[in-house]
Scaffold this active site. Structure first.
Site: not given
Lengths: 480, 475
Positions: B145, B230, B232, B268
């Site tokens: 990302y 992460d 998410i 998300k």
């Protein structure tokens, strides 16, 4: 052994301080009118609790302010998805309008200069990151809000150099004091990047007069350093002299606007510290730009932006709220300071803020900070009030205490006053001014005069708000 | 000339990049089904828009979730005053419960380890501040990302060293790649403090298998470096294989838990990027303690804490939401990838996320990143779709593009597919692989499939508001 960062293992968070004793005392035994009537009363938290009835009434009349009502739910999706760091236009417009009105519409604020942050706590850190490199310094007049030590320094590496203000001048910021601080920084090889003022002042509760402000603006222009004006208490100015903002002064004197930045928040003026509405307003385009990008780390929840936008775009509400708030603060302040003066306790003459700067110098055993701490422990443990000692605000002189008056209901205020009265009568007959009556009739006249005065000051609605027993240490709060 | 900081005058914010062209094209001419039917369709924003009707229904049935309704206003004052950086207990409990349910109840999360942050953006920066000094480094598997470059480095001074993952093995994170990155850091005199993995992956849309995860945990324990997971996209895993979280692995292998930290958010999984609900969950007490103090710079609005606490405390809602979300994502993903394959466009086989990792290598004039950028400009300017080129994710190999599919309604998806189809026909006429049907029957086969996948009509007008990814806290 697992390694973390130096920032994490150091003390920059500011919580390893002796002031925790007071908070622990409060947290283990918080006052509650019914459950714990002998508990410690919280007077160390600068909260504004005086206008919630007013606000709740507005809420009930405006269901569209919520995303979860029938009137507001059609905006739920677009709001839940809105993460643009520019912030909602209507939010910025509403905040800009509020800021203007709080200054009597003597200045206009540009919504495009409004940048969001994680409360004023986030705003201060963000401004430090924008203006100064690690090792550089900001000048800050004392006494000042203890949170600055953490907010401006911890993760940024920026240094703070105090501008010493003295009680002999009513703690006014003098040119001499600023020059002295600037010199001191230079001697310590610290490059000064800016001056941070809090106006209205925390902890003093005073506003800066026009001349002082002009002199400050002149000073920072001469030195070519930034001026950060923390105006978080702007709407708490409840009596004359009227508040004069940096934003007004720069229209009146020559000034490089690129040096001027304002930090704001709704935590004090509206009583919404939980909503984390921090604002950075800069007259410097590069700073607005940079701060806006940094705001990603602490944007205001779009749900809250929507609520605030709706509320502050209501001109009637705005206008009435500002007036109502001043009135409530004025009454509470007057009653509190008058009651204290009746038992010989003075405080710095103030016209703003949610607290008074109480003068207990004559109660000190000796003119030292140790004596101040001793007195403080007595106040906590015997009088059962949590107040904030001046040394926590880096006050130059011992004996001053910040005492908050707007974070409780009337009944609690009465209990606090009664405890103060008892304490003074028990321990310090000698300090009671001669013009008051003899002791035996003193209590009678005091209670008579106090209760008579109480009716004078009693606000119309008797604010019914149960005091929350939740532990609320100031350092677990983002801001005290 | 007024002096501001080096951080302010430098480029660490990451916005001086060529990728802005795509965003500008979208912002000056955003698609709208009625007002601007020829505008650019946004497929570069990883948003989850598929469950709002479901959520709105719950919201209408639960007025107590709002502080402004008759049912909720009695909590307005205490909530507006609540700024304790521990966070509301009911909020932490609800989030901990949600995280556990998303992992099939296979692990339990301790509400007292939940720390708030300003979105996942704030969470990542906060973790970097806690774990590393300026000049120290994290390893990050590529492609990753783009926001990490800013979030982890900008104000912290921390460096990132990529762990290069290759298409030849489906971008798996191999031991060899980890070791190579670690060595590279050492050669550059960078002290490695941790490894950051995103699982499910952005931009790949894949999850890490159990063995890979175990290999990673083994690696970080050997090197005594932190592991930041992460997660998410945890609830966006819409088909097998099932998501395996770091939190599960550490119960199965030997691991020093003081090295383990999870970053999470509701942006998300729930589609709430605007609400800024970022979470740091650490198994290290000192990190929890430090992060909690730092969270003052980015607490979750108590108004939002209240809403989320009410919502996620409703077990029925949570259970149903997780199922509904997976279903909607599955359908949308299947339809999209099938339609693409019909015109000869493949993508990395994926089972999660809000995007696919599209393989356009064969469309490149040559195997270079310049050619990738050329192709990207064609996609923006001719096909009128804003997608994200692989180079923006530090992909090692040109030709890959991340394409988001969950941030639009079905009609817009159809328009996007039609444009892609048209473009590919034009291209294929030049290339013409033998196994594709003739042009005339192609359109016919596509429309039959659409009915199969048509879910209830989602009436959501596409917002014409300019939404550059870099003005968003997260893309």
């Amino acid at each position: 052994m697992v390694s973390m960062s130096k920032i994490a293992t150091g003390n920059g968070h500011g919580e390893n301080s002796p002031y925790f004793d007071g908070w622990k005392a409060y947290e283990t035994n918080p006052f509650h009118p019914i459950d714990r009537p002998d508990g410690v009363i919280q007077m160390g938290l600068a909260e504004n609790q005086l206008c919630f009835e007013f606000i709740k009434k507005w809420l009930m009349e405006h269901p569209e302010a919520s995303l979860c009502t029938a009137e507001g739910v059609n905006r739920f999706k677009e709001t839940a998805l809105f993460q643009d760091y520019h912030g909602m236009p209507e939010f910025r417009q509403a905040v800009a309008k509020f800021m203007g009105k709080v200054r009597g519409d003597r200045v206009k604020f540009d919504p495009d200069r409004i940048v969001m942050s994680g409360g004023a706590t986030g705003a201060h850190e963000m401004v430090a990151f924008c203006l100064a490199d690690p090792g550089e310094a900001l000048l800050v007049p004392t006494p000042y809000y203890p949170g600055f030590d953490r907010d401006l320094r911890w993760r940024t590496g920026v240094e703070l150099v105090p501008v010493i203000c003295e009680s002999s001048h009513n703690f006014q910021i003098t040119r001499t004091a600023m020059e002295a601080a600037y010199e001191k920084a230079q001697e310590a090889n610290l490059k000064v990047k800016g001056l941070l003022i809090t106006n209205p002042s925390n902890p003093l509760g005073t506003t800066m007069d026009r001349e002082t402000l002009k002199s400050i603006v002149k000073f920072i222009n001469e030195k070519n350093i930034h001026l950060i004006g923390d105006e978080i208490y702007a709407a708490t100015v409840f009596k004359d002299p009227e508040f004069v903002s940096i934003s007004e002064v720069i229209q009146e004197v020559e000034c490089n606007h690129d040096l001027i930045h304002i930090v704001y928040s709704l935590s004090k003026d509206m009583g919404f510290p939980g909503f984390r509405v921090g604002i950075v307003y800069s007259y410097n385009d590069a700073v607005v730009n940079c701060a806006r990008k940094m705001s990603s780390y602490g944007l205001v929840s779009s749900q809250t932006q929507h609520l605030i936008a709706t509320m502050l775009n209501d001109d009637d509400f705005l206008h009435n709220f500002i007036m109502e708030s001043k009135e409530q603060l004025f009454k509470r302040h007057k009653y509190f300071t008058w009651s204290l003066s009746q038992v010989g306790i003075g405080s710095l003459k103030s016209n703003g803020g949610l607290f008074i700067w109480m003068d207990l110098r004559k109660l000190l055993k000796e003119k030292t900070f140790d004596a101040e701490m001793d007195l403080w422990r007595v106040i906590i443990n015997e009088v059962k009030l949590n107040v904030s000692p001046g040394s926590s605000f880096h006050c130059h002189e011992p004996g001053w205490f910040r005492v908050c008056f707007a974070n409780m209901e009337d009944n609690t205020m009465e209990v606090a006053l009664s405890r103060i009265r008892s304490f003074i009568l028990k321990n310090n007959e000698s300090i009671i001014p001669r013009k008051l009556c003899r002791r035996s009739s003193l209590k009678l006249s005091l209670s008579r005069s106090l209760s008579r005065r109480m009716d004078d000051f009693m606000s119309p609605a008797g604010i019914m708000s149960p005091h929350s027993p939740l532990p609320q240490s100031p350092l677990v709060r983002a801001r005290t």
